[in-house]
Design a protein around this motif. Structure first.
Motif, PDB file in Angstrom:
ATOM      1  N   GLU A 260      41.812  38.204  53.879  1.00 53.34           N
ATOM      2  CA  GLU A 260      41.547  39.592  53.472  1.00 53.34           C
ATOM      3  C   GLU A 260      42.701  40.115  52.600  1.00 53.34           C
ATOM      4  OE1 GLU A 260      39.042  41.723  55.023  1.00 53.34           O
ATOM      5  OE2 GLU A 260      39.740  43.638  54.207  1.00 53.34           O
ATOM      6  N   GLU A 261      43.908  39.787  53.034  1.00 53.21           N
ATOM      7  CA  GLU A 261      45.098  40.264  52.331  1.00 53.21           C
ATOM      8  C   GLU A 261      45.133  39.728  50.887  1.00 53.21           C
ATOM      9  OE1 GLU A 261      48.559  38.861  54.283  1.00 53.21           O
ATOM     10  OE2 GLU A 261      49.886  40.303  53.268  1.00 53.21           O
ATOM     11  N   GLU A 262      44.854  38.429  50.762  1.00 51.27           N
ATOM     12  CA  GLU A 262      44.887  37.829  49.430  1.00 51.27           C
ATOM     13  C   GLU A 262      43.764  38.393  48.560  1.00 51.27           C
ATOM     14  OE1 GLU A 262      44.747  33.498  47.183  1.00 51.27           O
ATOM     15  OE2 GLU A 262      44.975  33.517  49.358  1.00 51.27           O
ATOM     16  N   ARG A 263      42.594  38.580  49.185  1.00 53.83           N
ATOM     17  CA  ARG A 263      41.443  39.119  48.436  1.00 53.83           C
ATOM     18  C   ARG A 263      41.777  40.492  47.858  1.00 53.83           C
ATOM     19  NH1 ARG A 263      37.634  37.945  51.892  1.00 53.83           N
ATOM     20  NH2 ARG A 263      37.743  39.849  53.122  1.00 53.83           N
ATOM     21  N   LEU A 264      42.334  41.345  48.725  1.00 55.78           N
ATOM     22  CA  LEU A 264      42.651  42.694  48.258  1.00 55.78           C
ATOM     23  C   LEU A 264      43.724  42.660  47.180  1.00 55.78           C
ATOM     24  CD1 LEU A 264      42.530  44.729  51.599  1.00 55.78           C
ATOM     25  CD2 LEU A 264      40.819  44.629  49.771  1.00 55.78           C
ATOM     26  N   ALA A 265      44.667  41.744  47.315  1.00 57.62           N
ATOM     27  CA  ALA A 265      45.746  41.655  46.319  1.00 57.62           C
ATOM     28  C   ALA A 265      45.182  41.259  44.956  1.00 57.62           C
ATOM     29  CB  ALA A 265      46.802  40.649  46.785  1.00 57.62           C
ATOM     30  N   GLU A 269      45.076  43.834  41.754  1.00 56.91           N
ATOM     31  CA  GLU A 269      45.771  43.498  40.506  1.00 56.91           C
ATOM     32  C   GLU A 269      44.829  43.664  39.313  1.00 56.91           C
ATOM     33  OE1 GLU A 269      46.857  39.436  40.006  1.00 56.91           O
ATOM     34  OE2 GLU A 269      48.118  39.869  38.259  1.00 56.91           O
ATOM     35  N   ARG A 270      43.594  43.211  39.505  1.00 53.26           N
ATOM     36  CA  ARG A 270      42.634  43.308  38.391  1.00 53.26           C
ATOM     37  C   ARG A 270      42.181  44.748  38.186  1.00 53.26           C
ATOM     38  NH1 ARG A 270      42.148  37.955  37.256  1.00 53.26           N
ATOM     39  NH2 ARG A 270      40.426  37.979  35.783  1.00 53.26           N
ATOM     40  N   TRP A 271      42.095  45.505  39.257  1.00 48.80           N
ATOM     41  CA  TRP A 271      41.760  46.928  39.145  1.00 48.80           C
ATOM     42  C   TRP A 271      42.845  47.642  38.337  1.00 48.80           C
ATOM     43  CZ3 TRP A 271      37.394  49.477  40.354  1.00 48.80           C
ATOM     44  CH2 TRP A 271      37.432  50.874  40.423  1.00 48.80           C
ATOM     45  N   ARG A 272      44.089  47.304  38.629  1.00 58.03           N
ATOM     46  CA  ARG A 272      45.210  47.918  37.887  1.00 58.03           C
ATOM     47  C   ARG A 272      45.175  47.514  36.425  1.00 58.03           C
ATOM     48  NH1 ARG A 272      48.607  47.035  42.235  1.00 58.03           N
ATOM     49  NH2 ARG A 272      49.269  45.060  41.342  1.00 58.03           N
ATOM     50  N   HIS A 273      44.799  46.264  36.159  1.00 62.26           N
ATOM     51  CA  HIS A 273      44.745  45.791  34.774  1.00 62.26           C
ATOM     52  C   HIS A 273      43.625  46.499  34.010  1.00 62.26           C
ATOM     53  CE1 HIS A 273      45.424  42.946  31.501  1.00 62.26           C
ATOM     54  NE2 HIS A 273      44.105  42.903  31.364  1.00 62.26           N
TER      55      HIS A 273
END
Ligand code: NA7
Length: 504
Positions: A260-265, A269-273
């Protein structure tokens, strides 16, 4: 002997490059264009906020090194006026206008079996023969204006986003209705809301939008790209949708194969991009419902985090597969629903009954407005082609041949319609890619093909029946592995009542 070697229908990015290519190869050509200027989609879609959802350094021609070096894009995502200016620059630079007849609609194209030539007519009385016809008519050029009862009775102005008036629209002091919440609406609504007195948005299906994170282009970034433009273009061509080679690479894993942690990360990151690359973080978001749902829920949470009123947030949170309809790229869309002068109406629950002289009547109440904006999309992929009376071998009509949905070979040619080519036609990568790249690939292919025919004295070319059947089957098979057929999108023609549902 024909009047010209090739008739090109349309002077958007496909028609313009086709014309240029044909001239370079020594063919005579005549293009016809309904608009009074070049640019196609970017000529017609002048609604406020209209912008490309592919980054400007990538959404441009690469066939001429000087052209790509001299043109200066100013923002990460180019606005409609800037893209239209670019189209005009290209037309001037390559002197294209001399072979384009503007303000003219091609009405028919008929193949003559005896002479193996095409006869083309227009609404302005042109009547000419050609050896080849290239349909550069665009995928999103035939506006879809819904047949809502009473539409003609409305006393105020109405505008379709894809047929926006050249002189613009003044919303000052107006009560405005927007029908539709697709990409066009999502771009226009924040700007209309700032200018009008109040805005009522009629939503049938909520759509997913990821932030554009638009910004002025940095001079260093531009010179970095320009110094390696050919390599940059090559790298983009190898990407799944022909753009985004500079987007940070996603994982090579499935959504459910990571913690879950990796998925959200990854998603964060892509949301920020920002931008369309959002869905590329994992390999299977468009393949498996459970994987897709995790990504969808991430976006719904973002919407809930932005929209103050929980009921409005839930209405704006889409329920369908994310990416099934083309993902939208927004600037302040969800935030707009926190404004006091904006209300959202769920016409899925309470459908529009009719348009009245003073507004919009749904099944449970009426809304008085001064102006209606139809952001209701297009009869996509086939609409513009089938608006022309095209007749092939033996007088067979394309409308008949495609009655059960479009069938092509490679999206480029149709059995029974010799020497007729469709640029980025149904059954080609087309709108699932960076359109300019796909357009250029088709134009280059057609140029090579015509040169081969000329050099080898071949009079006609058309797909064979088995080749077309196999291609259609192949496209359907690939589509069936994905989640694209799971909703009522324009990729399937499902947005136009009565249109056959086929993955185009
Ligand atoms: P879209 O994406 O087809 O969106 C059209 C919108 O209009 C969508 O929300 C539709 O709802 C809505 N619509 C269509 N017909 C009706 C009727 N009869 N009543 C109410 N609402 C309706 O078109 P866009 O112009 O926004 O974008 C097209 C592409 O351009 C886009 O994908 C980008 O590639 C650029 P629905 O979802 O069908 O329920």
């Amino acid at each position: 002997m024909t009047d010209v070697d090739v008739v090109v229908v349309g002077a958007g990015f496909a028609g313009m490059y086709m014309l240029h290519k044909l001239r370079k190869l020594g063919f005579t050509a005549q293009a016809f264009e309904v608009g009074d200027g070049v640019g196609g989609t970017w000529y017609w879609n002048r609604y406020p906020g209209a912008r490309c959802d592919v980054e400007s350094m990538e959404y441009s021609y690469n066939f001429d090194e000087d052209l790509q070096q001299e043109w200066e894009w100013t923002e990460r995502y180019a606005t409609q006026p800037e893209i239209e200016a670019y189209a005009n620059h290209v037309a001037d630079r390559f002197d294209l206008r001399t072979d384009i007849t503007f303000s003219t609609r091609v009405t028919s194209a008929t193949f003559d079996d005896d002479t193996s030539t095409w006869r083309v007519t227009t609404d302005r009385g042109d009547d000419l023969t050609a050896t080849f016809v290239v349909m550069a008519t665009g995928c999103l050029s035939s506006a879809n204006l819904p047949e809502i009862a009473g539409r003609e009775s409305f006393e105020g102005p109405t505008h379709h986003t894809g047929r926006w008036p050249q002189e613009g629209v003044d919303f000052t002091g107006k009560r405005v209705a927007v029908i539709g919440t697709g990409s066009s609406a999502i771009q226009a609504i924040p700007i209309i809301a700032e200018q009008c007195h109040d805005l009522t948005v009629f939503q049938r299906t909520a759509n997913y939008a990821v932030p554009a994170r638009n910004a002025p282009l940095d001079a260093d970034y531009i010179s970095d790209i320009k110094s390696t433009y050919p390599e940059f273009r090559e790298a983009n061509k190898l990407m799944i949708a022909a753009f985004g080679s500079r987007i940070p690479a996603g994982t090579d894993k499935g959504v459910l194969e990571v913690s879950e942690e990796e998925r959200l990360a990854v998603l964060e990151e892509r949301w920020r991009h920002g931008g369309l690359g959002f869905l590329g973080g994992f390999v299977d978001a468009m393949l498996f419902p459970e994987a897709n749902e995790k990504v969808a829920e991430f976006v719904r949470d973002k919407i809930r985090g932005v929209v103050n009123d929980p009921e409005v947030a839930e209405l704006l949170a889409p329920q369908q597969v994310i990416g099934c309809k083309r993902l939208c790229v927004d600037t302040g869309y969800y935030e707009t629903f926190n404004r006091e002068n904006v209300q959202l109406v769920d016409i899925n629950k309470a459908p529009i009954q009719r348009i009245t002289p003073t507004g919009i009547q749904t099944v449970d109440r009426s809304y008085d407005v001064d102006m209606i904006v139809f952001a209701t999309g297009f009869d996509a992929m086939t609409g513009a082609l089938l608006s022309i009376d095209i007749k092939g071998r033996g007088g067979e009509a394309l409308r008949e041949a495609w009655a059960a949905g479009p069938r092509t070979y490679l999206g480029l040619g149709v059995v029974g319609f010799p020497n007729l080519f469709t640029i980025s036609g149904p059954g080609s990568p087309s709108v699932l890619t960076n359109m300019i790249v796909s357009i250029q690939q088709h134009v280059d292919w057609i140029g090579d093909c015509l040169t081969y025919l000329r050099d080898n004295d071949v009079a006609t070319i058309e797909p064979t029946q088995p080749a077309q059947d196999e291609w259609v089957e192949y496209v359907n098979a690939i589509a069936s592995f994905t989640l694209f057929p799971s909703c009522n999108s324009w990729y399937l023609g499902a947005n136009v009542p009565g249109k056959t549902r086929v993955f185009m």
